[in-house]
Design a protein around this motif. Structure first.
Motif, mmCIF file in Angstrom:
data_model
loop_
_atom_site.group_PDB
_atom_site.id
_atom_site.type_symbol
_atom_site.label_atom_id
_atom_site.label_comp_id
_atom_site.label_asym_id
_atom_site.label_seq_id
_atom_site.Cartn_x
_atom_site.Cartn_y
_atom_site.Cartn_z
ATOM 1 N N GLY A 101 -49.675 22.904 35.450
ATOM 2 C CA GLY A 101 -50.790 23.763 35.804
ATOM 3 C C GLY A 101 -52.168 23.248 35.435
ATOM 4 N N LEU A 102 -52.265 22.104 34.761
ATOM 5 C CA LEU A 102 -53.573 21.530 34.460
ATOM 6 C C LEU A 102 -54.008 20.612 35.600
ATOM 7 N N GLU A 103 -55.252 20.157 35.558
ATOM 8 C CA GLU A 103 -55.869 19.499 36.698
ATOM 9 C C GLU A 103 -56.253 18.056 36.382
ATOM 10 N N GLY A 104 -56.363 17.253 37.444
ATOM 11 C CA GLY A 104 -56.930 15.924 37.306
ATOM 12 C C GLY A 104 -55.924 14.807 37.462
ATOM 13 N N THR A 105 -56.442 13.675 37.954
ATOM 14 C CA THR A 105 -55.680 12.438 38.104
ATOM 15 C C THR A 105 -56.465 11.317 37.459
ATOM 16 N N ASP B 252 -51.012 11.741 36.871
ATOM 17 C CA ASP B 252 -51.457 13.092 37.233
ATOM 18 C C ASP B 252 -51.276 14.043 36.067
ATOM 19 N N SER B 253 -52.099 15.100 36.046
ATOM 20 C CA SER B 253 -51.858 16.205 35.129
ATOM 21 C C SER B 253 -50.656 17.005 35.621
ATOM 22 N N SER C 69 -57.091 13.084 27.555
ATOM 23 C CA SER C 69 -56.819 14.416 28.081
ATOM 24 C C SER C 69 -56.511 15.365 26.921
ATOM 25 N N ARG D 175 -59.006 20.489 30.303
ATOM 26 C CA ARG D 175 -58.292 21.022 31.461
ATOM 27 C C ARG D 175 -57.365 19.998 32.100
ATOM 28 N N ALA D 176 -57.222 18.844 31.472
ATOM 29 C CA ALA D 176 -56.339 17.787 31.978
ATOM 30 C C ALA D 176 -55.320 17.413 30.900
ATOM 31 N N ASN D 177 -54.135 16.992 31.339
ATOM 32 C CA ASN D 177 -53.148 16.449 30.393
ATOM 33 C C ASN D 177 -52.499 15.179 30.936
ATOM 34 N N TYR D 178 -53.276 14.457 31.768
ATOM 35 C CA TYR D 178 -52.743 13.206 32.310
ATOM 36 C C TYR D 178 -52.641 12.121 31.241
#
Length: 254
Positions: free
Chosen positions: A81-85, A77-78, A124, A130-133
Motif C-alpha cells: 500500500g505504499l508508493e514509489g519506484t 517498487d514499494s 525509504s 510514504r515509500a518502502n522500496y
C-alpha cells in the motif's frame, strides 16, 4: 568496524585465530569458492534505517518484516500500500549463503533481508515515509543462493556506497521477530560507481560524496584487511548503460 549489539558474532581477528588462519586467507569464501575452512563474514552495524522493527535516531519504530509481501526478489517498487519506484541503473544481485563449519557448505532455507538507499541517497520509510522500496526478504535455495533485482545505490554524505543485510535462520524466522544471526554490509567497486555517478543525473551529488568518502575512508570498512574487504564486497559485471550483474557471498559461523 563496529559489531551490532546482540549479534552472534566474534571479533574478526578472533575468528581468524579460531579458524587457524593467522594473518593469511584461504581460497576465499568471498569469491564463492568452497575451501577446507573459510573466513566468516564480519558483523557490522545495522545502521539507523534497518526497517526491521528497530528505532531510528528520532525514536520512531519501523518494520517491513511483518507480512509475506516483503518476500520478493524485485525490490524496486514499494509494496503493502505504499508508493514509489526506485529509479536508477539496474543491479541484478546473486548472493550465496555458506556455512563455515565443514568447509563452506551451501546454506539452504536461510533468510536474507536486504535494504539500501536510492540513487539520491535516501532511505525509504525514513527519508521517504510514504515509500518502502529497496527492501526485500528472500529464502535461499538448495545451492544457498538468492537473488534480488534492484538498482546501484547512490553515495550520500559520510558513507561510501554500500548495501545492508541481515541473515536469519529462515524467512519465517525474520517475519516472526526472531533475532538476526548476522547483520553486515556490502561494499561496491568504486570504478563502477564512478562511471554511473559521473553520467547519470539521478545520482545527484554521489560522485562528489564518493570523492570525499571512498571505501577505505568509510567508518565501516576502513579497518578491514584486504581479505576481509574482499569478503564484504560485491563483484560487478556490466556497465552504466546496460546495468550490472553482481555476485556476493556471505559466510556464516554455522
Amino acid at each position: 568496524m563496529a559489531d551490532a549489539p546482540g549479534q552472534l558474532s566474534l571479533d574478526r581477528r578472533a575468528t581468524l585465530a579460531l579458524l587457524g588462519l593467522g594473518g593469511a586467507a584461504l581460497a576465499g569464501c568471498g569469491s564463492g569458492a568452497r575451501a577446507a575452512a573459510c573466513l566468516a563474514t564480519p558483523a557490522e552495524t545495522r545502521g539507523p534505517f534497518a526497517g526491521d522493527g528497530g528505532s531510528d535516531r528520532g525514536g520512531r519504530r519501523h518494520s517491513v518484516l511483518t507480512g509475506d509481501e516483503v518476500i520478493r526478489s524485485d525490490i524496486r517498487d514499494s509494496f503493502a500500500g505504499l508508493e514509489g519506484t526506485a529509479e536508477g541503473v539496474p543491479l541484478d544481485l546473486t548472493i550465496t549463503l555458506l556455512g563455515t563449519a565443514g568447509g563452506c557448505n551451501a546454506m539452504a532455507g536461510w533468510g536474507l533481508y536486504l535494504w539500501h538507499n536510492d540513487a539520491a541517497g535516501k532511505y525509504s520509510l525514513y527519508d521517504l515515509p510514504r515509500a518502502n522500496y529497496l527492501r526485500g526478504l528472500q529464502q535461499s535455495g538448495d545451492e544457498g543462493t538468492l537473488r534480488f533485482s534492484t538498482i546501484l545505490p547512490g553515495c550520500y554524505g559520510g558513507r561510501a556506497p554500500h548495501l545492508h543485510f541481515e541473515v536469519y535462520s529462515s524467512a519465517q524466522a525474520a517475519l516472526s521477530g526472531e533475532p538476526a544471526v548476522l547483520a553486515s554490509q556490502f561494499a561496491l567497486p568504486e570504478d563502477a560507481c564512478r562511471a554511473v555517478y559521473s553520467g547519470d543525473r539521478r545520482y545527484g551529488d554521489s560522485l562528489a560524496n564518493l570523492d570525499r568518502w571512498p571505501t577505505r575512508r568509510d567508518f565501516v570498512f576502513s579497518d578491514a584487511s584486504e581479505e576481509e574487504l574482499a569478503l564484504e564486497s560485491i563483484a560487478l559485471e556490466g556497465d552504466a548503460g546496460r546495468g550490472f550483474k553482481g555476485k556476493a557471498t556471505v559466510a556464516i559461523r554455522y
